[in-house]
Design an enzyme around this catalytic site. Structure first.
Site, short mmCIF file in Angstrom:
data_model
loop_
_atom_site.label_atom_id
_atom_site.label_comp_id
_atom_site.label_asym_id
_atom_site.label_seq_id
_atom_site.Cartn_x
_atom_site.Cartn_y
_atom_site.Cartn_z
N VAL A 83 1.04 -1.24 -0.07
CA VAL A 83 0.17 -0.09 0.18
C VAL A 83 1.00 1.47 0.02
CG1 VAL A 83 -1.96 1.22 1.24
CG2 VAL A 83 -1.80 -1.30 1.33
N HIS A 127 3.08 3.46 6.57
CA HIS A 127 2.55 3.13 7.37
C HIS A 127 3.74 2.06 8.25
CE1 HIS A 127 1.93 0.32 4.10
NE2 HIS A 127 2.18 -0.49 4.80
N HIS A 140 3.82 -0.81 10.73
CA HIS A 140 3.09 -1.98 11.49
C HIS A 140 3.50 -2.13 13.01
CE1 HIS A 140 2.06 -4.02 7.54
NE2 HIS A 140 2.99 -3.21 7.00
#
Ligand code: 5GP
Length: 113
Positions: free
Chosen positions: A95, A99, A101
């Site tokens: 994606v 981000h 995790h």
């Protein structure tokens, strides 16, 4: 501009289990968890990936990491956890909206596969 998947989650256009939100970042449960606790924390203003961050993003990136640690505390991951950022194809990025995790709730092997 076309919204990224995670912008759509932030805009509540796609449902997600949101666990933390402030003006700058959003944290929500991963749809395909790789561990008992698997949360993604993202800047609301998208950066495609860490390799494309600039000096202008320094404060936001610091905020993102500090909030990742706060979310891990909120998730009660007392026994430890792992923060992961995948960058590009070999890194496993799927994606293109930066981000982190947050993974925990079981022992995580090292090195990763
Ligand atoms: P990447 O592989 O880019 O590091 O991580 C992308 C993560 O986003 C994957 O762990 C994947 O399961 C998660 N993901 C993909 N689509 C969705 C979605 O629609 N909702 C949620 N909550 N997570 C998603």
């Amino acid at each position: 501009m076309i919204k990224t998947l995670f912008e759509k989650i932030a805009a509540r256009e796609i449902p997600a289990q949101i666990v933390f939100e402030d003006d700058l970042v959003l944290a929500f449960r991963d749809i395909n968890p790789a561990a008992p606790a698997h949360v993604l924390i993202v800047p609301k203003q998208p950066i495609p990936r860490i390799g494309e961050a600039t000096a202008d993003d320094q404060k936001l990136l610091g905020h993102l990491l500090l909030k990742a640690a706060e979310v891990a505390k909120q998730l009660d991951l007392k026994n430890g956890y792992r923060l992961v950022i995948n960058n590009g194809a070999d890194g496993g990025e799927t994606v293109p909206h930066l981000h982190v995790h947050i993974l925990g709730g079981r022992h995580l092997a090292w090195p990763p596969g």
